[in-house]
Design a protein around this motif. Structure first.
Motif, PDB file in Angstrom:
ATOM      1  N   ILE A 818       0.481  -0.945   0.464  1.00 37.33           N
ATOM      2  CA  ILE A 818      -0.069  -0.112  -0.420  1.00 37.33           C
ATOM      3  C   ILE A 818       0.690   1.140  -0.266  1.00 37.33           C
ATOM      4  CG2 ILE A 818      -1.180   1.271   1.408  1.00 37.33           C
ATOM      5  CD1 ILE A 818      -3.091  -0.827   2.209  1.00 37.33           C
ATOM      6  N   ALA A 819       1.879   1.328   0.523  1.00 39.32           N
ATOM      7  CA  ALA A 819       2.801   2.095   1.154  1.00 39.32           C
ATOM      8  C   ALA A 819       3.074   2.313  -0.177  1.00 39.32           C
ATOM      9  CB  ALA A 819       3.823   2.083   2.294  1.00 39.32           C
ATOM     10  N   GLU A 820       3.594   1.741  -1.389  1.00 42.89           N
ATOM     11  CA  GLU A 820       4.997   1.644  -2.524  1.00 42.89           C
ATOM     12  C   GLU A 820       3.845   2.302  -3.653  1.00 42.89           C
ATOM     13  OE1 GLU A 820       6.494  -1.804  -5.723  1.00 42.89           O
ATOM     14  OE2 GLU A 820       5.672  -2.006  -3.787  1.00 42.89           O
ATOM     15  N   GLN A 823       3.205   6.015  -3.112  1.00 44.53           N
ATOM     16  CA  GLN A 823       3.968   6.405  -2.835  1.00 44.53           C
ATOM     17  C   GLN A 823       4.133   7.143  -4.679  1.00 44.53           C
ATOM     18  OE1 GLN A 823       7.807   4.958  -1.872  1.00 44.53           O
ATOM     19  NE2 GLN A 823       9.077   6.427  -2.475  1.00 44.53           N
ATOM     20  N   ILE A 824       3.432   6.025  -5.605  1.00 49.01           N
ATOM     21  CA  ILE A 824       3.945   5.719  -7.224  1.00 49.01           C
ATOM     22  C   ILE A 824       2.352   6.863  -7.615  1.00 49.01           C
ATOM     23  CG2 ILE A 824       3.376   5.028  -8.778  1.00 49.01           C
ATOM     24  CD1 ILE A 824       5.152   2.425  -7.576  1.00 49.01           C
ATOM     25  N   ALA A 825       1.645   7.348  -7.160  1.00 50.79           N
ATOM     26  CA  ALA A 825       0.584   8.191  -7.140  1.00 50.79           C
ATOM     27  C   ALA A 825       0.896   8.935  -7.058  1.00 50.79           C
ATOM     28  CB  ALA A 825      -0.679   7.333  -6.718  1.00 50.79           C
ATOM     29  N   ARG A 826       1.356   9.199  -5.789  1.00 56.91           N
ATOM     30  CA  ARG A 826       1.638  10.866  -5.150  1.00 56.91           C
ATOM     31  C   ARG A 826       3.175  11.716  -6.571  1.00 56.91           C
ATOM     32  NH1 ARG A 826       1.715   8.708  -0.105  1.00 56.91           N
ATOM     33  NH2 ARG A 826       4.089   8.372  -0.341  1.00 56.91           N
ATOM     34  N   LYS A 827       3.493  10.945  -6.339  1.00 57.35           N
ATOM     35  CA  LYS A 827       5.398  10.709  -7.336  1.00 57.35           C
ATOM     36  C   LYS A 827       4.159  11.110  -8.884  1.00 57.35           C
ATOM     37  CE  LYS A 827       9.571   9.397  -8.858  1.00 57.35           C
ATOM     38  NZ  LYS A 827      10.547   8.269  -8.529  1.00 57.35           N
ATOM     39  N   GLU A 828       3.561  10.103  -9.534  1.00 59.00           N
ATOM     40  CA  GLU A 828       2.876  10.821 -10.682  1.00 59.00           C
ATOM     41  C   GLU A 828       1.691  11.783 -10.787  1.00 59.00           C
ATOM     42  OE1 GLU A 828       2.664   7.041 -11.976  1.00 59.00           O
ATOM     43  OE2 GLU A 828       5.421   6.523 -12.615  1.00 59.00           O
ATOM     44  N   THR A 830      -1.308  10.598  -9.837  1.00 58.35           N
ATOM     45  CA  THR A 830      -2.412   9.507 -10.817  1.00 58.35           C
ATOM     46  C   THR A 830      -2.924   9.018  -9.372  1.00 58.35           C
ATOM     47  OG1 THR A 830      -1.475   7.522 -10.990  1.00 58.35           O
ATOM     48  CG2 THR A 830      -1.000   9.277 -12.830  1.00 58.35           C
ATOM     49  N   PRO A 831      -4.512   8.466  -9.674  1.00 63.83           N
ATOM     50  CA  PRO A 831      -4.717   8.166  -8.474  1.00 63.83           C
ATOM     51  C   PRO A 831      -4.155   6.114  -8.381  1.00 63.83           C
ATOM     52  CG  PRO A 831      -6.085   7.731 -10.729  1.00 63.83           C
ATOM     53  CD  PRO A 831      -5.241   8.585 -10.103  1.00 63.83           C
ATOM     54  N   LEU A 832      -4.631   5.476  -7.101  1.00 63.09           N
ATOM     55  CA  LEU A 832      -3.834   3.992  -7.128  1.00 63.09           C
ATOM     56  C   LEU A 832      -4.162   3.227  -7.994  1.00 63.09           C
ATOM     57  CD1 LEU A 832      -4.601   3.099  -3.122  1.00 63.09           C
ATOM     58  CD2 LEU A 832      -3.034   4.863  -4.625  1.00 63.09           C
ATOM     59  N   MET A 833      -3.176   3.011  -8.643  1.00 62.90           N
ATOM     60  CA  MET A 833      -2.990   1.822  -9.477  1.00 62.90           C
ATOM     61  C   MET A 833      -2.906   0.773  -9.378  1.00 62.90           C
ATOM     62  SD  MET A 833      -4.630   3.520 -11.938  1.00 62.90           S
ATOM     63  CE  MET A 833      -3.653   2.415 -13.903  1.00 62.90           C
ATOM     64  N   ALA A 834      -2.914  -0.636  -9.750  1.00 63.27           N
ATOM     65  CA  ALA A 834      -2.408  -2.141  -9.826  1.00 63.27           C
ATOM     66  C   ALA A 834      -2.848  -2.679 -10.492  1.00 63.27           C
ATOM     67  CB  ALA A 834      -3.198  -2.279  -8.098  1.00 63.27           C
ATOM     68  N   ASP A 835      -1.862  -3.703 -11.027  1.00 60.73           N
ATOM     69  CA  ASP A 835      -2.571  -4.765 -12.031  1.00 60.73           C
ATOM     70  C   ASP A 835      -2.701  -3.762 -13.497  1.00 60.73           C
ATOM     71  OD1 ASP A 835      -1.624  -6.817 -10.442  1.00 60.73           O
ATOM     72  OD2 ASP A 835      -3.774  -6.962  -9.885  1.00 60.73           O
ATOM     73  N   GLY A 836      -1.983  -2.092 -13.588  1.00 64.55           N
ATOM     74  CA  GLY A 836      -2.234  -1.637 -14.669  1.00 64.55           C
ATOM     75  C   GLY A 836      -4.495  -1.275 -14.659  1.00 64.55           C
ATOM     76  N   LYS A 837      -4.819  -1.245 -13.112  1.00 64.37           N
ATOM     77  CA  LYS A 837      -5.955  -0.533 -13.121  1.00 64.37           C
ATOM     78  C   LYS A 837      -6.159   0.322 -11.883  1.00 64.37           C
ATOM     79  CE  LYS A 837      -8.007  -4.832 -11.438  1.00 64.37           C
ATOM     80  NZ  LYS A 837      -8.727  -5.818 -11.724  1.00 64.37           N
TER      81      LYS A 837
END
Length: 915
Positions: A818-820, A823-828, A830-837
């Motif tokens: 979840i933390a990972e 962090q990617i969502a804040r950096k980019e 974008t909303p939270l993404m996993a498995d391309g969705k």
């Protein structure tokens, strides 16, 4: 330039003819067409030999030869190849020594009925034979080839070997008949002293043996000489026979009332009227009327006596490999011989019935010799030569029949008798001669002769049934040139054959059918599968189509519901080389069938491009099908090529099956190795497969602990525990019952665990479940677990410590993930993404799912630690959670449970309480 081109073209054609004159084209492509027409050679290009793109052998190669074919030895026409052999086999000793006696016993009326009945049998069989023989090229083997290609190799070989044995023993019978007639005509030729019965000396058994062996060896030398020798000798046997028949009719017309024999009245209407009705009575062993005789004759007995006089219609088809044109010669030659001999018998009934008194007909065994013109010696010669001619045809046809069976390579034990195309079956001829000599040494064939007739009738019935099946199914390949046939006639012919068998002797009928059945089962056990199409496969196809249409597209009623597993063979890892499927998957698929009934579809997916991997997919499919057969699991194999596993499975789950024969349960192995081997692609794939099954309304069974799944010899004890949390239409209950039908689980008992929210509801729920199971005819112990006892157990019992470490590890991994993604969502941005969705993470909900799974796992470990197998409901993947979260829930659910089935129904009842 024109000259050079022409010479080059001619040279190329000559080379093509020399080197590829026997090339076989199994498929016409444009390149092959160009090669055949010589277009490339006109352009000055090198011609490549046409080759077949189809690998593997096909039992029915259709040869298309280039240039003039090689001469394949002497070929026979209709007259010498079919008509003469059939005529020699049909017109035999019974006509000379027994036919007039039959007319005296049965009378003219019933004799006509007898001749018509037996003649109709062979005539209808000849029509069926003509239809099948004109439905394409025909190899050697005659009736065996026809029956085997229509009814399958097992039936073909069983009837073919019986027919071979019948022909071989019939050869001995004909030889003994010729020798006995010779010794009767020339008593001084006997070497040993014969037996004296009623003042008459009969030939000695040793004389029959010695002369019989000598005659058999001479006939074998003629057969060893090949087709040319047989063609030269056959007329020498047939022409005197025809001349003797002419002499009989000449003597009948010239017979006068003042002949030396007082019983001969000449052709007389009064005699005709006296002999019109039957006069069945007792006779002694010689056929002479005797009130105290042992044998009582009736119509049934006369059928058995006369029927060998109409057999022999297969003599021409037996040598089909030696015919120039089987499609022309077999119908014309066989039908001509059948009609000619039947006409002869009908005319003879009228003449014999009008010629002599009934007493003379019954007492004068050789009436034909008495009335023959100019001398009785002509009849003796006719008898001897007719029997020798029939023996020659038997010794010619039987080896070719055996060689044809051997050439199909179905039974390895017969490989010694294989013969090259155009060759003579020398070893088969020697084997046939040995059988014939052994029967000659026995001397008395009274016990074997009825069985010979049964073998002939069995063969005729097989030919009729073959034509009936092919005509009734009317497959596109059924296009016989002989148009005068109908399935009704073939069915009538088969029925008459069976009736005649039982009329002759039900005991010998049973013996012959038992022998054919033994050969049939031996072929099934030891034989190789024939790779030619047969009528039964076409019948199965037609039956399957009709059954499929009758099922319709409506939902299957629970009473008629069968599990049709779609077994996913992807191993979630590596398997040993040449093992396309986990061995225990086939065992588990068998556990889902009651008494082996049902079908499984084993499938796997190859990642890649279809055009590049099509050949690999075909090879893999053959390998998987072979492995399924090896594991003795009824099912079919399918291999799909797709860009990835998710796309491949999605296509399969939508399209596999027809109508209501679509698979209804997806079976796969739980991917226990995904974290151990760091297979990061598995969570998304696993969740995608389960989601596709839910959308496609397929049930799901996931097997955990497949390596420890028992085979049929490993008997299990204990219980089969069901954690019935979600109503699934009864699939979990049904699976537990199916497991009990297998030997490995038959000693187990079923326990059903239910969850109640309040203690007050426990008793009511238990009674309801018991009543429901009773109505379903299922015996099981019901155990109700309340939420309070569950909470108390989880909070206070130390057994949860076994899975607590896995629980905390799952919490830690989920928190890190979840933390990972945050962090990617804040950096980019974008909303939270996993498995391309996009995903929605509710940490409290995730914690609740983990805790609920932990409680269920702890309960399973508490109550079902020693269970043979545990069944638990499969929770659907949460729509907004990442796939790896769902895998964490599932890993925690199966933690420390050695053998577990995770089951999800498909919203329909598969069991019913109604009868």
């Amino acid at each position: 330039m024109e000259s050079d081109t022409g010479e080059g073209s001619f040279s190329t054609h000559a080379e093509l003819h020399d080197s590829h004159s026997e090339s076989k084209l199994e498929l016409f492509g444009f390149d092959s067409l160009v090669n055949i027409l010589g277009l490339k050679s006109m352009a000055g290009e090198q011609i490549a030999a046409p080759s077949s793109p189809i690998d593997g052998g096909n039992g029915e190669d259709v040869s298309i030869t280039l240039g003039q074919p090689k001469p394949a030895g002497v070929k026979l026409g209709t007259m010498m190849g079919v008509f003469v052999p059939c005529l020699q086999n049909i017109l035999g000793i019974i006509y000379y020594i027994r036919f007039s006696w039959i007319v005296g016993m049965a009378g003219i009326a019933q004799s006509l009925l007898l001749v018509s009945f037996c003649g109709l049998c062979t005539f209808l069989t000849s029509i069926s034979l003509s239809a099948i023989a004109t439905n394409g090229a025909m190899k050697g083997g005659g009736p065996y080839y026809l029956i085997g290609r229509a009814l399958g190799p097992e039936v073909g070989i069983s009837i073919g070997l019986c027919f071979f044995l019948g022909n071989a023993v019939a050869g001995a019978m004909y030889v003994l008949g010729a020798v006995e007639t010779f010794l009767d005509a020339v008593p001084g030729a006997g070497i040993f002293r014969g037996n004296v019965v009623n003042g008459n000396e009969s030939p000695s058994l040793h004389d029959l043996q010695v002369y019989g062996i000598v005659v058999t060896i001479i006939l074998c030398f003629i057969v060893f000489g090949g087709v040319q020798m047989i063609n030269r000798v056959a007329p020498a046997f047939l022409l005197p026979v025809l001349f003797s028949v002419f002499c009989i009719f000449t003597g009948i017309f010239s017979a006068k009332k003042d002949d030396p024999s007082p019983g001969i009245t000449g052709l007389s209407m009064e005699t005709f009227k006296d002999n019109w009705s039957s006069d069945y009575q007792r006779t002694n062993d010689a056929g002479i009327p005797d009130p105290n005789g042992k044998v009582y004759w009736n119509f049934n007995a006369l059928v058995g006596l006369f029927f060998p006089a109409v057999t022999g219609i297969m003599a021409g088809s037996n040598r089909s490999a030696s015919l120039k044109d089987t499609q022309r010669s077999i119908p014309i030659g066989t039908l001509a011989a059948t009609l000619l001999t039947s006409t002869l018998y009908v005319i003879s009934v009228f003449f014999f019935g009008s010629l002599a008194t009934r007493e003379e007909l019954l007492t004068n065994r050789l009436l034909t010799a008495t009335v023959a013109w100019p001398s009785s010696a002509v009849i003796y010669a006719g008898i001897i030569l007719s029997t020798l001619g029939a023996a020659l045809q038997s010794l010619t046809g039987a080896p070719r029949l055996l060689a044809a069976i051997a050439n199909d390579e179905i039974l390895p034990i017969l490989n010694y008798f294989k013969v090259a195309d155009g060759g003579e079956p020398s070893l088969a001829t020697l084997f046939t001669a040995l059988i014939c000599i052994m029967c000659v040494i026995i001397g008395n064939l009274d016990l074997i002769t009825p069985t010979i007739t049964m073998f002939f009738l069995l063969c005729y019935a097989g030919v009729n049934l073959s034509c009936f099946l092919l005509d009734l199914l009317d497959a596109p390949s059924w296009r016989p040139r002989w148009k005068l046939h109908h399935w009704c006639l073939s069915l009538l012919g088969a029925f008459i054959c069976i009736v005649i068998m039982f009329l002759i002797s039900w005991l010998f009928t049973v013996v012959s059918l038992a022998l054919a059945s033994l050969i049939y089962y031996y072929v099934i056990l030891k034989g190789k599968a024939g790779d030619w199409g047969d009528g039964f496969k076409s019948a199965y196809f037609q039956l399957a189509l009709r059954s499929l249409r009758s099922l319709g597209a409506n939902q299957v009623h629970p009473k008629n519901w069968y599990p049709i597993p779609l077994v996913f063979c992807r191993p979630w890892g590596k398997l040993p080389e040449n093992v396309p499927c986990h061995p225990k998957l086939a065992d588990f698929a068998n556990c889902m069938k009651k008494k082996g009934r049902g079908m499984s579809i084993f499938f796997s997916i190859i990642d890649g491009d279809y055009h590049e991997c099509a050949k690999d997919a075909k090879t893999a499919c053959k390998q998987l099908a072979t492995y399924i057969d090896y594991r003795r699991c009824e099912g079919v194999a399918e291999i799909v090529v797709a860009r990835n596993m998710c796309d491949g499975f999605r296509g399969i789950v939508q399209t596999m099956g027809l109508g209501n024969l679509k698979p209804n349960i997806v079976v796969m192995r739980y991917p226990e190795i995904w974290r151990r081997e760091n297979l990061t692609y598995i969570p998304a794939t696993f969740v995608s497969i389960i989601s596709d099954c839910i959308v496609a309304n397929k049930a799901v069974v996931i097997v955990k602990g497949l390596d420890e799944w028992p085979n049929e010899y490993q008997r299990q004890y204990g219980t089969i525990d069901l954690y019935w949390i979600v109503r699934d239409g009864g699939l979990m209950l049904l699976l537990s019952q199916l497991l009990l039908t297998k030997e490995s689980f038959e000693c187990c008992k079923i326990q059903v665990f239910c969850i109640a929210e309040e203690d007050a509801e426990a008793d009511v729920l238990k009674e309801d479940v018991k009543k429901y199971l009773y109505d379903l005819r299922m015996q099981a112990e019901v155990i109700v677990i309340t939420m309070k006892s569950w909470e108390a157990h989880v909070e206070g019992c130390g057994q949860q410590d076994e899975s607590m470490e896995a629980f905390t590890a799952a919490q830690r991994r989920i928190a890190a993930y979840i933390a990972e993604i945050k962090q990617i969502a804040r950096k980019e941005g974008t909303p939270l993404m996993a498995d391309g969705k996009p995903v929605v993470v509710n940490e409290q909900q995730v914690e609740k799912f983990l805790y609920t799974t932990l409680k269920l796992n702890s309960t399973i470990l508490r109550y079902s630690r020693m269970a043979a197998v545990v069944l638990v409901s499969l929770p659907p993947p949460p729509a907004s959670h990442p796939a790896c979260f769902y895998m964490e829930y599932m890993d925690l659910l199966v933690e420390n449970v050695p053998r577990l089935l995770i089951v999800r129904g498909y919203g329909r009842n598969v069991v019913t309480i109604f009868t």
